[in-house]
Write an enzyme that holds these catalytic residues in place. Structure first.
Site, short mmCIF file in Angstrom:
data_model
loop_
_atom_site.label_atom_id
_atom_site.label_comp_id
_atom_site.label_asym_id
_atom_site.label_seq_id
_atom_site.Cartn_x
_atom_site.Cartn_y
_atom_site.Cartn_z
N ARG A 94 0.83 -1.21 0.00
CA ARG A 94 0.00 0.00 0.00
C ARG A 94 0.86 1.26 0.00
O ARG A 94 0.54 2.24 0.69
CB ARG A 94 -0.95 0.03 1.21
CG ARG A 94 -2.02 -1.04 1.20
CD ARG A 94 -3.17 -0.64 0.29
NE ARG A 94 -4.18 -1.68 0.26
CZ ARG A 94 -5.32 -1.63 0.94
NH1 ARG A 94 -5.58 -0.59 1.69
NH2 ARG A 94 -6.18 -2.60 0.84
N ARG A 126 -3.80 6.82 0.70
CA ARG A 126 -4.30 8.03 1.35
C ARG A 126 -3.31 8.77 2.24
O ARG A 126 -3.55 9.92 2.58
CB ARG A 126 -5.52 7.66 2.17
CG ARG A 126 -6.72 7.43 1.28
CD ARG A 126 -7.90 8.05 1.94
NE ARG A 126 -8.95 8.24 0.98
CZ ARG A 126 -10.21 7.91 1.19
NH1 ARG A 126 -10.56 7.35 2.33
NH2 ARG A 126 -11.11 8.16 0.27
N ARG A 157 -7.76 11.97 -5.37
CA ARG A 157 -9.02 11.38 -4.87
C ARG A 157 -10.12 12.43 -4.68
O ARG A 157 -11.28 12.08 -4.55
CB ARG A 157 -8.77 10.60 -3.58
CG ARG A 157 -8.14 9.25 -3.79
CD ARG A 157 -9.16 8.18 -4.27
NE ARG A 157 -9.87 7.59 -3.15
CZ ARG A 157 -11.15 7.74 -2.90
NH1 ARG A 157 -11.89 8.48 -3.70
NH2 ARG A 157 -11.72 7.17 -1.86
N ASP A 211 -6.88 -3.11 -7.29
CA ASP A 211 -7.38 -3.64 -6.02
C ASP A 211 -7.71 -5.11 -6.23
O ASP A 211 -8.10 -5.51 -7.33
CB ASP A 211 -8.62 -2.88 -5.55
CG ASP A 211 -8.92 -3.21 -4.09
OD1 ASP A 211 -8.33 -2.56 -3.21
OD2 ASP A 211 -9.70 -4.15 -3.84
N TYR A 231 -14.29 -11.96 0.97
CA TYR A 231 -15.08 -10.76 0.65
C TYR A 231 -16.36 -11.15 -0.10
O TYR A 231 -17.42 -10.58 0.15
CB TYR A 231 -14.26 -9.78 -0.19
CG TYR A 231 -13.19 -9.08 0.61
CD1 TYR A 231 -13.50 -7.96 1.39
CD2 TYR A 231 -11.88 -9.53 0.64
CE1 TYR A 231 -12.53 -7.33 2.16
CE2 TYR A 231 -10.90 -8.91 1.39
CZ TYR A 231 -11.24 -7.81 2.15
OH TYR A 231 -10.29 -7.18 2.92
O1 1CP Z 1 0.18 0.64 -3.41
C1 1CP Z 1 -0.31 -0.49 -3.43
O2 1CP Z 1 -0.06 -1.35 -2.57
C2 1CP Z 1 -1.22 -0.88 -4.59
C3 1CP Z 1 -2.60 -0.68 -4.38
C4 1CP Z 1 -3.51 -1.65 -3.66
C5 1CP Z 1 -3.34 -3.00 -3.27
C6 1CP Z 1 -2.10 -3.86 -3.36
C7 1CP Z 1 -4.84 -1.29 -3.32
C8 1CP Z 1 -5.46 0.04 -3.55
N1 1CP Z 1 -5.46 -2.39 -2.81
C9 1CP Z 1 -4.58 -3.44 -2.74
C10 1CP Z 1 -4.83 -4.81 -2.30
C11 1CP Z 1 -5.97 -5.06 -1.39
N2 1CP Z 1 -7.25 -4.53 -1.42
C12 1CP Z 1 -5.95 -6.02 -0.34
C13 1CP Z 1 -4.77 -6.91 -0.04
C14 1CP Z 1 -3.76 -6.21 0.79
C15 1CP Z 1 -4.16 -5.97 2.23
O3 1CP Z 1 -4.41 -6.96 2.94
O4 1CP Z 1 -4.22 -4.80 2.60
C16 1CP Z 1 -7.21 -6.01 0.28
C17 1CP Z 1 -7.62 -6.86 1.46
C18 1CP Z 1 -8.02 -5.08 -0.41
C19 1CP Z 1 -9.43 -4.76 -0.15
C20 1CP Z 1 -9.59 -3.33 0.19
N3 1CP Z 1 -9.56 -2.33 -0.75
C21 1CP Z 1 -9.72 -2.73 1.46
C22 1CP Z 1 -9.69 -3.49 2.78
C23 1CP Z 1 -11.04 -3.66 3.35
C24 1CP Z 1 -10.99 -4.42 4.67
O5 1CP Z 1 -11.13 -5.65 4.66
O6 1CP Z 1 -10.79 -3.76 5.70
C25 1CP Z 1 -9.81 -1.35 1.27
C26 1CP Z 1 -10.00 -0.30 2.33
C27 1CP Z 1 -9.69 -1.10 -0.12
C28 1CP Z 1 -9.67 0.22 -0.80
C29 1CP Z 1 -8.33 0.58 -1.32
N4 1CP Z 1 -7.66 -0.12 -2.27
C30 1CP Z 1 -6.45 0.49 -2.56
C31 1CP Z 1 -6.38 1.65 -1.73
C32 1CP Z 1 -5.22 2.62 -1.72
C33 1CP Z 1 -7.56 1.70 -0.96
C34 1CP Z 1 -7.94 2.74 0.09
C35 1CP Z 1 -7.88 4.17 -0.30
C36 1CP Z 1 -9.01 4.78 -1.06
O7 1CP Z 1 -10.20 4.51 -0.77
O8 1CP Z 1 -8.70 5.66 -1.86
#
Ligand code: 1CP
Length: 354
Positions: free
Chosen positions: A30, A34, A43, A79, A156
């Site tokens: 990540r 944000r 965003r 994602d 999910y």
């Molecule tokens: O920079 C990077 O790492 C690339 C971007 C990336 C990656 C690798 C994003 C963008 N998502 C992911 C993978 C991802 N998405 C995972 C696996 C990694 C981990 O365990 O964190 C998971 C579980 C998700 C699902 C997801 N997407 C969540 C988690 C929900 C939960 O279970 O609590 C969330 C909050 C997102 C939204 C998201 N995806 C990516 C970002 C930067 C964001 C949040 C910011 C936004 O809303 O702008």
């Protein structure tokens, strides 16, 4: 030298192969997101799905942390949930709630409704984002592609929202074992196609996020997950030579089985000392991790001390890629990230014994 050759010799890729490096490579899960003002600015104008589905914007976000910090790899901005979306689950990211599927998997019949995926069509945006990013990187850094692993995707798909307890996933798995294996098969086939397409589009390494698989007992992992992961690992191996990275949290008790899957790199969270994990994984497997992301909320001296402990703990071994044990936390100050990256390079160079 061609782009590919430049990327091939980079220290991140060398470490994936357990080859010696001039310094410990570092990137952060990540690393785009944000906590970065550049990301927050974008965003304001776009939703997260718009950023992901517009290849130029996805490439721009991928490069934000590469420009801001001296990290050793980029990870494509996407994602894990766009894959199940392409299979027919209606995805929405709700502010302050997180991702939601409006038609989650509730019954065996829902599994049959999942559509096969052609990544060059329904996930074309990510393939184009990879192509754009590889062009922009021009061989300076390797690019990591990724997918969710079937268990974490199922977690999910079944819950519908991450607010629902993960216990529901186990409940469903125990109640409908046949449907569970069909769901895992369907997801595995899609994951294989998705990862292969990313390698073809130019990804230099592929990471499978099995973020939540650590909630399973070893015997349940063996029965409900391992055969599917083995199929993915074996098939991807036969199709591409790029390094494969496995990531999961809370996986200490599962490591003997994860090790048998044959990934090149195993990503670990902070709950297990790297040295202990390496005893189980063996010298030919590289390790990625494992600073607690909460440490990046602490002072510079705490960050340096904790990073040094990790590097000292594996000193003398090739094949360590420094990373956090999970994603960067939203409130992390960017200067703490720069300080960590700089420290890991400097300290591992000074202490180089590999
Ligand atoms: O920079 C990077 O790492 C690339 C971007 C990336 C990656 C690798 C994003 C963008 N998502 C992911 C993978 C991802 N998405 C995972 C696996 C990694 C981990 O365990 O964190 C998971 C579980 C998700 C699902 C997801 N997407 C969540 C988690 C929900 C939960 O279970 O609590 C969330 C909050 C997102 C939204 C998201 N995806 C990516 C970002 C930067 C964001 C949040 C910011 C936004 O809303 O702008």
């Amino acid at each position: 030298m061609s782009q590919q050759n430049n990327a091939q010799i980079h220290r991140f890729l060398k470490a994936c192969r357990c080859q010696t490096t001039d310094a410990t490579p570092i990137w952060l899960m990540r690393q785009a997101g944000r906590y970065m003002p550049e990301y927050r600015a974008l965003r304001k104008d776009y939703t997260i799905l718009e950023l992901i589905k517009t290849p130029e914007l996805a490439a721009e976000v991928t490069l934000q942390p590469v420009k801001a910090f001296d990290v050793d790899a980029a990870i494509i901005f996407a994602d894990i949930l766009t894959l199940p979306e392409a299979m027919g689950l209606e995805l929405e990211f709700i502010e302050n709630l997180g991702p939601v599927f409006h038609n989650p998997i509730r019954s065996e019949a829902d599994v049959s409704k999942l559509k096969p995926v052609d990544p060059s069509e329904s996930l074309r945006f990510t393939m184009e984002a990879i192509e754009n990013t590889v062009k922009e990187l021009d061989g300076r850094l390797p690019l990591i592609g990724f997918s969710g692993a079937p268990f974490t995707l199922a977690s999910y798909a079944i819950r519908g929202s991450s607010r629902e307890d993960l216990t529901r996933v186990k409940q469903w798995m125990y109640a409908f074992p046949e449907a569970w294996h069909r769901l895992m098969n369907t997801l595995s086939e899609a994951v294989i196609l998705y990862l292969s397409a990313q390698a073809k589009a130019g990804a230099d390494a592929l990471q499978l996020f099995d973020s939540w698989v650590g909630i399973l007992s070893p015997q349940d992992y063996r029965e409900y997950v391992q055969p599917h992961m083995q199929l993915i690992s074996d098939t991807i191996r036969s199709e591409t030579s790029v390094p494969l990275i496995h990531f999961g949290t809370d996986t200490a008790g599962l490591l003997p089985m994860i090790s048998a899957l044959g990934f090149d790199v195993i990503g670990l969270d902070w709950r297990v000392p790297l040295k202990d994990a390496w005893k189980i994984l063996g010298a030919k497997t590289a390790i990625q991790g494992n600073l607690d992301p909460a440490v990046l909320l602490a002072s510079h001296s705490v960050i340096r001390r904790q990073a040094a402990l990790i590097i000292d703990g594996v000193r003398g071994r090739s094949g360590h890629i420094f990373n956090l044990g999970h994603g960067v936390i939203k409130d992390t100050p960017t200067e703490h990230v720069s300080a960590l990256v700089e420290f890991v390079h400097d300290y591992s160079k000074c202490n180089a014994s590999s």
